[in-house]
Design an enzyme around this catalytic site. Structure first.
Site, PDB file in Angstrom:
ATOM      1  N   LEU A  64      90.522  20.584  24.608  1.00  0.00           N
ATOM      2  CA  LEU A  64      90.915  20.955  25.963  1.00  0.00           C
ATOM      3  C   LEU A  64      89.949  21.959  26.579  1.00  0.00           C
ATOM      4  O   LEU A  64      89.811  22.018  27.796  1.00  0.00           O
ATOM      5  CB  LEU A  64      92.328  21.552  25.970  1.00  0.00           C
ATOM      6  CG  LEU A  64      93.480  20.608  25.609  1.00  0.00           C
ATOM      7  CD1 LEU A  64      94.790  21.376  25.555  1.00  0.00           C
ATOM      8  CD2 LEU A  64      93.573  19.475  26.638  1.00  0.00           C
ATOM      9  N   GLY A  65      89.324  22.780  25.758  1.00  0.00           N
ATOM     10  CA  GLY A  65      88.414  23.785  26.284  1.00  0.00           C
ATOM     11  C   GLY A  65      87.912  24.668  25.161  1.00  0.00           C
ATOM     12  O   GLY A  65      88.309  24.536  24.004  1.00  0.00           O
ATOM     13  N   GLY A  67      85.847  28.807  24.404  1.00  0.00           N
ATOM     14  CA  GLY A  67      85.432  30.105  24.921  1.00  0.00           C
ATOM     15  C   GLY A  67      84.773  30.896  23.817  1.00  0.00           C
ATOM     16  O   GLY A  67      84.423  30.355  22.760  1.00  0.00           O
ATOM     17  N   GLY A  68      84.628  32.211  24.047  1.00  0.00           N
ATOM     18  CA  GLY A  68      83.977  33.042  23.059  1.00  0.00           C
ATOM     19  C   GLY A  68      84.764  33.148  21.765  1.00  0.00           C
ATOM     20  O   GLY A  68      84.206  33.420  20.704  1.00  0.00           O
ATOM     21  N   GLY A  70      86.740  30.603  20.394  1.00  0.00           N
ATOM     22  CA  GLY A  70      86.838  29.358  19.653  1.00  0.00           C
ATOM     23  C   GLY A  70      87.171  28.189  20.563  1.00  0.00           C
ATOM     24  O   GLY A  70      86.606  28.072  21.653  1.00  0.00           O
ATOM     25  N   VAL A  72      90.314  25.166  22.026  1.00  0.00           N
ATOM     26  CA  VAL A  72      91.709  24.782  22.235  1.00  0.00           C
ATOM     27  C   VAL A  72      91.782  23.258  22.224  1.00  0.00           C
ATOM     28  O   VAL A  72      90.933  22.583  22.832  1.00  0.00           O
ATOM     29  CB  VAL A  72      92.264  25.335  23.564  1.00  0.00           C
ATOM     30  CG1 VAL A  72      93.719  24.907  23.753  1.00  0.00           C
ATOM     31  CG2 VAL A  72      92.157  26.850  23.607  1.00  0.00           C
ATOM     32  N   LYS A  85      95.134  26.624  19.470  1.00  0.00           N
ATOM     33  CA  LYS A  85      94.006  27.522  19.712  1.00  0.00           C
ATOM     34  C   LYS A  85      93.462  27.982  18.362  1.00  0.00           C
ATOM     35  O   LYS A  85      94.163  28.613  17.577  1.00  0.00           O
ATOM     36  CB  LYS A  85      94.432  28.737  20.537  1.00  0.00           C
ATOM     37  CG  LYS A  85      93.295  29.732  20.789  1.00  0.00           C
ATOM     38  CD  LYS A  85      93.798  31.049  21.351  1.00  0.00           C
ATOM     39  CE  LYS A  85      94.276  30.892  22.774  1.00  0.00           C
ATOM     40  NZ  LYS A  85      94.593  32.224  23.380  1.00  0.00           N
ATOM     41  N   ASP A 186      97.369  41.087  30.778  1.00  0.00           N
ATOM     42  CA  ASP A 186      96.237  40.267  31.211  1.00  0.00           C
ATOM     43  C   ASP A 186      96.708  39.160  32.149  1.00  0.00           C
ATOM     44  O   ASP A 186      96.246  38.025  32.077  1.00  0.00           O
ATOM     45  CB  ASP A 186      95.498  39.669  30.007  1.00  0.00           C
ATOM     46  CG  ASP A 186      94.082  39.200  30.378  1.00  0.00           C
ATOM     47  OD1 ASP A 186      93.553  39.646  31.410  1.00  0.00           O
ATOM     48  OD2 ASP A 186      93.515  38.379  29.629  1.00  0.00           O
TER      49      ASP A 186
END
Length: 349
Positions: A64-65, A67-68, A70, A72, A85, A186
């Site tokens: 799905l995506g 980032g820094g 790892g 998902v 995740k 956040d």
């Protein structure tokens, strides 16, 4: 993903515990020979054993995506579509990633709520996963975010009704978290998923990687936190003061401003300048746009709410429950206005 956590936050023993609620335990065991180095096992404590991941029940479907931290994935777990995740073993900032993992588990014991992404299970990655370190399994709420709805749909307008609906969804989620002594810390459009619920779309707050349990905090340990997103971070947190529920209300105000204006807060201003100006000069995103001043405009309806929620002093901001009541009253007034418009005038004889 939170920023680096100072090493002083961790105890210098073989059990590494976060200052808030870190449920991950690192135990040291010797190998079969006395001279062999310790072998570290990542296990959850007994109180969270029920939420350990049964990797035999996980079937990864598609990425799905990333980032820094790892990656998902969309997957199935015990017959339910979920999001997995995974934190990469080679992540640049492992302390921050581990802190994020611990913080995600603040929400693991919460009951399901329609405006929160439910955390279902967590633990170390499977034994055959050479790249993964830890993993969190969450309910799958789709891949569309509020950030996408605000910035990636040119020509469309969220409109008053949708902004009000989404605002009430976010406030319900925050009120539920705060009632369970959890602060998110956040909240921003990128961490809000838009999930389909019948013919309607609702907001679900996700990504608890910066969250804290208030009743477990030592007030001294809560100061100087560096996680979260600086554009949405309350000024008292930027000053290094303890986290409270009112910090989430400040983040909500910035998020509502984004929904109304469809602009990026503090665009073009350097990070350090924003942080200094927010703390020292009470800098806020501009309310000078016509949408916030024109009579009966979308922004004019929400301007007072935004200003109260991003007040400099936390005690001047409304709590989530009071904020929800305020938004409910706005919704009731809107419904009554629509009823008056739809009711034809009776003839006068």
């Amino acid at each position: 993903m939170p920023s680096p956590i100072p090493l002083a936050r961790f105890l210098p023993s073989v059990e590494i515990r976060s200052y808030n609620s870190s449920p991950l335990v690192l135990s040291c065991k010797r190998g079969p020979f006395a001279s062999s180095p310790p072998v570290r096992e990542r296990v959850l404590p007994p109180r969270l054993a029920w939420c350990s991941i049964d990797w035999g029940e996980v079937q990864i479907l598609e990425p799905l995506g990333s980032g820094g931290f790892g990656h998902v994935y969309r997957a199935t777990y015990r017959g339910e579509t979920v999001a997995v995740k995974k934190v990469n073993r080679c992540v640049k900032n492992r302390l921050a990633s581990r802190q994020s993992f611990w913080s995600e588990l603040n929400a693991v014991q919460l009951p399901r709520h329609p405006n929160l992404v439910k955390v279902l299970a967590a633990g170390p990655c499977g034994p055959g996963d050479a790249e993964g370190l830890e993993a969190v399994i969450m309910e799958y709420a789709g891949s569309s975010t509020l950030h996408h709805a605000i910035y990636n749909c040119p020509g469309s307008d969220l409109g008053f009704a949708r902004c009000l609906t989404y605002s009430r969804d976010l406030t319900r989620g925050l009120a539920f978290l705060h009632a369970h002594n959890i602060v998110h810390l956040d909240l921003k459009p990128a961490n809000v998923l838009l999930a389909r619920r019948g013919p309607h779309t609702c907001c679900k707050i996700g990504d608890f990687g910066c969250s804290l349990r208030l009743h477990l905090l030592d007030p001294g340990a809560a100061t100087g936190l560096t996680g979260g997103t600086y554009t949405h971070r309350a000024p008292e947190l930027l000053r290094g003061l303890p986290a409270t529920r009112k910090a989430d209300i400040f983040s909500f105000a910035i998020t509502l401003w984004q929904m109304v204006s469809r602009r990026v807060p503090y665009e073009g201003v350097e990070r350090q300048c924003v942080i200094y100006a927010v703390v020292a000069y009470q800098l806020r995103p501009t309310l000078s746009d016509p949408i916030f001043s024109a009579p009966n405009s979308l922004g004019a309806c929400f301007r007072g709410t935004i200003e109260r929620c991003w007040a400099a002093q936390p005690e001047e901001r409304p709590g989530a429950k009071c904020l929800l009541e305020e938004l409910d009253n706005i919704q009731d007034s809107e419904n009554q206005a629509q009823e008056r418009c739809s009711t034809p005038d009776l003839p006068v004889y």
